[in-house]
Design a protein around this motif. Structure first.
Motif, PDB file in Angstrom:
ATOM      1  N   UNK A  98      12.467  27.635   0.499  1.00  0.00           N
ATOM      2  CA  UNK A  98      12.527  27.052   1.834  1.00  0.00           C
ATOM      3  C   UNK A  98      13.674  26.056   1.953  1.00  0.00           C
ATOM      4  N   UNK A  99      13.888  25.268   0.914  1.00  0.00           N
ATOM      5  CA  UNK A  99      14.960  24.270   0.949  1.00  0.00           C
ATOM      6  C   UNK A  99      16.320  24.936   1.128  1.00  0.00           C
ATOM      7  N   UNK A 100      16.551  26.037   0.425  1.00  0.00           N
ATOM      8  CA  UNK A 100      17.815  26.753   0.550  1.00  0.00           C
ATOM      9  C   UNK A 100      17.983  27.376   1.931  1.00  0.00           C
ATOM     10  N   UNK A 101      16.911  27.922   2.465  1.00  0.00           N
ATOM     11  CA  UNK A 101      16.963  28.530   3.800  1.00  0.00           C
ATOM     12  C   UNK A 101      17.245  27.481   4.870  1.00  0.00           C
ATOM     13  N   UNK A 102      16.618  26.339   4.727  1.00  0.00           N
ATOM     14  CA  UNK A 102      16.828  25.270   5.700  1.00  0.00           C
ATOM     15  C   UNK A 102      18.263  24.761   5.662  1.00  0.00           C
ATOM     16  N   UNK A 103      18.825  24.668   4.467  1.00  0.00           N
ATOM     17  CA  UNK A 103      20.219  24.241   4.348  1.00  0.00           C
ATOM     18  C   UNK A 103      21.150  25.274   4.976  1.00  0.00           C
ATOM     19  N   UNK A 104      20.869  26.554   4.738  1.00  0.00           N
ATOM     20  CA  UNK A 104      21.709  27.626   5.297  1.00  0.00           C
ATOM     21  C   UNK A 104      21.696  27.593   6.822  1.00  0.00           C
ATOM     22  N   UNK A 105      20.547  27.231   7.396  1.00  0.00           N
ATOM     23  CA  UNK A 105      20.416  27.176   8.853  1.00  0.00           C
ATOM     24  C   UNK A 105      20.704  25.776   9.400  1.00  0.00           C
ATOM     25  N   UNK A 106      21.468  24.994   8.631  1.00  0.00           N
ATOM     26  CA  UNK A 106      21.940  23.676   9.069  1.00  0.00           C
ATOM     27  C   UNK A 106      20.806  22.730   9.412  1.00  0.00           C
ATOM     28  N   UNK A 107      19.639  22.959   8.806  1.00  0.00           N
ATOM     29  CA  UNK A 107      18.475  22.099   8.995  1.00  0.00           C
ATOM     30  C   UNK A 107      18.016  22.029  10.450  1.00  0.00           C
ATOM     31  N   UNK A 108      18.262  23.105  11.193  1.00  0.00           N
ATOM     32  CA  UNK A 108      17.753  23.182  12.553  1.00  0.00           C
ATOM     33  C   UNK A 108      16.257  23.516  12.570  1.00  0.00           C
ATOM     34  N   UNK A 109      15.761  24.156  11.503  1.00  0.00           N
ATOM     35  CA  UNK A 109      14.386  24.635  11.473  1.00  0.00           C
ATOM     36  C   UNK A 109      13.804  24.426  10.086  1.00  0.00           C
ATOM     37  N   UNK A 110      12.472  24.404  10.028  1.00  0.00           N
ATOM     38  CA  UNK A 110      11.809  24.382   8.729  1.00  0.00           C
ATOM     39  C   UNK A 110      11.349  25.805   8.409  1.00  0.00           C
ATOM     40  N   UNK A 111      11.209  26.085   7.127  1.00  0.00           N
ATOM     41  CA  UNK A 111      10.883  27.426   6.654  1.00  0.00           C
ATOM     42  C   UNK A 111       9.699  27.388   5.699  1.00  0.00           C
ATOM     43  N   UNK A 112       9.015  28.507   5.631  1.00  0.00           N
ATOM     44  CA  UNK A 112       8.002  28.688   4.602  1.00  0.00           C
ATOM     45  C   UNK A 112       8.656  29.008   3.263  1.00  0.00           C
ATOM     46  N   UNK A 113       9.815  29.646   3.315  1.00  0.00           N
ATOM     47  CA  UNK A 113      10.495  30.059   2.093  1.00  0.00           C
ATOM     48  C   UNK A 113      10.256  31.524   1.764  1.00  0.00           C
ATOM     49  N   UNK A 114       9.958  32.318   2.796  1.00  0.00           N
ATOM     50  CA  UNK A 114       9.742  33.750   2.589  1.00  0.00           C
ATOM     51  C   UNK A 114      11.023  34.511   2.895  1.00  0.00           C
ATOM     52  N   UNK A 115      11.527  35.259   1.936  1.00  0.00           N
ATOM     53  CA  UNK A 115      12.657  36.125   2.195  1.00  0.00           C
ATOM     54  C   UNK A 115      12.191  37.304   3.048  1.00  0.00           C
ATOM     55  N   UNK A 116      13.145  37.992   3.678  1.00  0.00           N
ATOM     56  CA  UNK A 116      12.782  39.033   4.631  1.00  0.00           C
ATOM     57  C   UNK A 116      11.864  40.078   4.023  1.00  0.00           C
ATOM     58  N   UNK A 117      12.192  40.547   2.825  1.00  0.00           N
ATOM     59  CA  UNK A 117      11.368  41.588   2.217  1.00  0.00           C
ATOM     60  C   UNK A 117       9.946  41.089   1.967  1.00  0.00           C
ATOM     61  N   UNK A 118       9.821  39.840   1.548  1.00  0.00           N
ATOM     62  CA  UNK A 118       8.499  39.265   1.311  1.00  0.00           C
ATOM     63  C   UNK A 118       7.736  39.102   2.622  1.00  0.00           C
TER      64      UNK A 118
END
Length: 219
Positions: free
Chosen positions: A21-41
């Motif tokens: 989730x931390x990596x996803x949030x950084x990639x999206x410029x911290x506009x949103x919070x994430x569960x940390x689920x990749x698309x396939x998951x």
């Protein structure tokens, strides 16, 4: 209450991965919070529920809204996955709803998934260009304008080049990255169908260098 909705939410939240989730949030410029689920998951977990839900004849817009209202970004992705499964049930009267989701929690990731849904509706109800979309390329919201540029992205020979020209020319004079990128993307895709048209368009109009670079990739 919809028990399927509660089961879906519980199943997705059970797969939470704070590290991802931390990596996803950084990639999206911290506009949103994430569960940390990749698309396939996310799809592996959510697909059984979405298959059940998409078996219904009509779109459950309350289901979409409840997903959209949840804070984690994966829930908006799940709502869009459901709408993708139900796109043949979309009607031209749903265009204002789709616009509302373009404008809510806006970023390229959701907008670029909603635009093809608009495109699907337009193929069945081409009058929406006059009734709705001709106002979109002048809308105050840049994301609505982006959608007006890219909703025909996969149309190939069905592209309405007059509408595409108007959408581009109403948005090509500024420095907004997401608009200039969309213009280049739309031109690049259409150049696979009619490179001569795209080449002439680029030569005839003063476009941002980003748009020219993207649009000229295949010509």
């Amino acid at each position: 209450m919809d028990p399927l909705f509660d089961e879906l939410i519980g199943a997705l939240r059970a797969g939470r991965d704070p590290g991802k989730a931390a990596g996803m949030e950084a990639y999206m410029k911290h506009h949103f919070i994430f569960l940390g689920l990749q698309k396939t998951e996310r799809l592996q977990i959510g697909d059984p529920y979405i298959r059940d839900k998409s078996g219904e004849k009509q779109i459950d817009w309350s289901f979409v809204q409840r997903l959209w209202d949840l804070p984690e970004r994966e829930f908006q992705y799940t709502a869009l996955h459901y709408l993708g499964k139900m796109q043949n049930s979309l009607h031209k009267t749903d265009i204002p709803r789709l616009k509302s989701y373009i404008c809510a929690k806006s970023w390229w990731d959701t907008v670029d998934s909603i635009a093809p849904l608009v495109g699907s509706v337009n193929l069945h109800f081409p009058e929406i260009k006059k009734e709705f979309l001709s106002d979109w390329f002048r809308d105050p919201d840049l994301w609505v304008r982006r959608a007006s540029i890219i909703f025909q992205l996969k149309y190939k020979s069905d592209t309405d080049t007059e509408f595409l020209s108007r959408a581009i020319l109403n948005n090509c004079s500024g420095k907004e990255f997401f608009l200039n990128k969309a213009i280049g993307w739309a031109l690049r895709e259409y150049s696979k169908t009619d490179p001569a048209w795209v080449r002439a368009f680029i030569q005839r109009h003063a476009l941002h260098p980003l748009s020219v670079r993207e649009g000229s990739k295949y010509i």
